[in-house]
Design a protein around this motif. Structure first.
Motif, short mmCIF file in Angstrom:
data_model
loop_
_atom_site.label_atom_id
_atom_site.label_comp_id
_atom_site.label_asym_id
_atom_site.label_seq_id
_atom_site.Cartn_x
_atom_site.Cartn_y
_atom_site.Cartn_z
N THR A 138 -14.29 6.30 10.12
CA THR A 138 -13.24 5.51 9.44
C THR A 138 -13.74 4.95 8.13
O THR A 138 -13.05 5.01 7.10
CB THR A 138 -12.77 4.38 10.36
N SER A 139 -14.96 4.40 8.12
CA SER A 139 -15.45 3.79 6.89
C SER A 139 -15.69 4.82 5.82
O SER A 139 -15.45 4.58 4.64
CB SER A 139 -16.75 3.02 7.17
N ASP A 178 -10.28 17.30 -0.01
CA ASP A 178 -9.81 16.52 1.13
C ASP A 178 -10.41 17.05 2.43
O ASP A 178 -10.67 16.29 3.36
CB ASP A 178 -8.28 16.56 1.22
N ARG A 195 -13.95 7.61 5.48
CA ARG A 195 -12.65 8.03 4.97
C ARG A 195 -12.06 6.96 4.07
O ARG A 195 -11.46 7.26 3.03
CB ARG A 195 -11.71 8.32 6.14
N LEU A 196 -12.22 5.72 4.47
CA LEU A 196 -11.69 4.65 3.62
C LEU A 196 -12.41 4.61 2.29
O LEU A 196 -11.81 4.37 1.24
CB LEU A 196 -11.85 3.31 4.35
N GLU A 247 -4.17 7.36 3.35
CA GLU A 247 -4.52 6.21 4.17
C GLU A 247 -3.34 5.24 4.29
O GLU A 247 -2.44 5.23 3.44
CB GLU A 247 -5.72 5.48 3.56
N THR A 293 -12.30 14.63 5.03
CA THR A 293 -11.77 14.35 6.36
C THR A 293 -12.53 15.05 7.48
O THR A 293 -12.24 14.81 8.65
CB THR A 293 -10.28 14.77 6.46
N ASN A 316 2.62 5.79 2.40
CA ASN A 316 2.31 5.67 3.82
C ASN A 316 2.44 4.20 4.26
O ASN A 316 1.56 3.38 4.00
CB ASN A 316 0.90 6.18 4.11
N ASN A 329 -4.77 13.32 3.83
CA ASN A 329 -5.67 12.16 3.85
C ASN A 329 -5.06 10.96 3.13
O ASN A 329 -5.71 10.30 2.31
CB ASN A 329 -7.02 12.54 3.21
N ARG A 374 -1.54 4.74 10.51
CA ARG A 374 -2.45 5.87 10.70
C ARG A 374 -2.53 6.69 9.42
O ARG A 374 -1.58 6.76 8.64
CB ARG A 374 -1.99 6.76 11.85
N VAL A 375 -3.67 7.34 9.22
CA VAL A 375 -3.80 8.29 8.11
C VAL A 375 -2.77 9.39 8.32
O VAL A 375 -2.55 9.86 9.45
CB VAL A 375 -5.22 8.89 8.07
N ALA A 390 -11.09 7.33 0.11
CA ALA A 390 -9.68 7.23 -0.28
C ALA A 390 -9.47 6.43 -1.54
O ALA A 390 -8.52 6.65 -2.27
CB ALA A 390 -8.88 6.59 0.87
#
Length: 375
Positions: A4-5, A269, A7-8, A85, A273, A60, A83, A64-65, A11
């Motif tokens: 998660t970190s 991406d 991906r964040l 977020e 991901t 979004n 992707n 959820r992503v 992003a």
């Protein structure tokens, strides 16, 4: 570092800021189409548009992503924004020259068939490539690249399957990341053909209820974890049949310049991901091979579009080149012989450096489609 970190972190710069999509005022005909994505809904502001270059502005508002797709008949992907977020927005620009029935889809959690709705494209429009010689040559140039990579994919997959069926485990292990290199380089094209992509490349962790585990990753598990199984030869034969089918389709598809531009971002991406988190090749840990191949494919798409981007935004192209060079330099540090070290050998700071480099590259790459879409 958690998935998660990572991906964040990726992003932040890669997401293109857009105006909010919550305005209740209907958009002007032919203007951007607002999409409000939630965990249980996909509200598209219009259900029809005229043929030509369409712009979707996706916001979004879920937890959820998510991803957003425009599908043609047969689930062929016309365009994809991945992707996204929670709280973020992305713009998808896609060329749709032919009228007909299409579908929009949001995919909360980036899984499954998505929340779909019918979308109609009216009339027809001239293709960008037909009106611009440089764009036409870009499409032809990238098609030649796809054709050459498809030939190599077919050849190396044939060798890989042969080794699996002969029970030559060490040989099959050596061929696994090589065959996948050619797959990963053309993944946006390969992914556009409905169920073929999941049959070839689905990861065990992403399987839906009732979905059979087949393709590269099933054989990866057999080779590295469980040992070759009684049905491994059958799985291998099916993989080769699916690859042969997708190679034929990839060689015949007509790609638009906007598909090239969007594909360059989609490949990054893919890194953000999956590869960067070690989730892709979870049994063999050959993720850096896939990482390298995705970057190669993105670079090839930009190379095909280079004359157009150079003419319209030379500063953007210079930035893209600089960021590609930075990613290349980092990847070169992790080479081992003809390939790459195991992903499990990377330290947390090394993974973070790769994530930041992809983040920095993703931001300018996200702008290429807008440059290409200019009249």
């Amino acid at each position: 570092m958690t998935t998660t970190s990572l991906r964040l972190g990726l992003a932040g710069a890669a997401v293109l800021a857009l105006a909010a999509c919550g305005d209740s005022t209907p958009p002007a005909a032919g203007g951007p189409i607002a999409v409000e994505a939630r965990d249980d809904a996909c509200a598209v502001a219009r259900t029809a548009a005229d043929a030509g270059t369409l712009t979707f502005e996706i916001n979004n508002k879920g937890s959820r992503v998510t991803e957003f797709y425009l599908y043609a008949e047969g689930d062929r992907i016309m365009g994809e924004a991945a992707n996204i977020e929670p709280g973020a927005s992305r713009r998808l620009i896609v060329e749709v020259p032919d009228g007909g029935k299409y579908q929009t889809a949001c995919k909360p959690g980036m899984q499954g068939k998505g929340i779909r709705a019918d979308f109609t494209v009216n009339g027809s429009a001239g293709k960008q490539a037909d009106a611009n010689a440089k764009l036409a040559e870009a499409a032809k140039s990238y098609q030649r690249y796809v054709s050459s990579q498809s030939d190599a994919l077919q050849s190396k997959t044939t060798e890989f399957v042969g080794a699996v069926k002969a029970g030559k485990v060490d040989e099959a292990k050596a061929l696994f990341p090589v065959a996948r290199t050619y797959w990963e380089r053309i993944e946006p094209v390969a992914e556009s053909f409905g169920d073929l992509d999941p049959r070839i490349d689905a990861r065990e962790a992403d399987l839906e209820e009732g979905q059979e585990f087949t393709g590269f990753h099933r054989l990866e598990k057999d080779l590295w974890v469980s040992g070759l199984q009684a049905d491994s030869p059958t799985i291998a034969d099916r993989l080769l049949a699916d690859v042969n089918e997708i190679v034929a389709k990839a060689k015949s598809v007509e790609l638009t310049p906007l598909e090239l531009a969007n594909g360059a971002k989609e490949l990054l991406d893919e890194v953000a991901t999956g590869k960067i988190t070690g989730e892709e090749d979870t049994f063999s840990h050959t993720d850096l091979w896939d990482f390298r191949a995705n970057v190669d494919g993105s670079k090839a798409a930009v190379a095909a579009l280079r004359p157009v981007v150079q003419e319209r935004d030379a500063a953007l192209l210079a930035t893209v080149d600089e960021k590609f060079a930075a990613v290349d330099a980092l990847l070169d540090k992790h080479r081992a012989g003809e390939g790459f070290k195991s992903y499990t050998d990377l330290t947390e700071p090394e993974i973070k450096a790769l994530a930041e480099a992809i983040d920095a590259l993703g931001e300018p790459i996200s702008k290429v489609a807008e440059v290409v879409a200019r009249p």
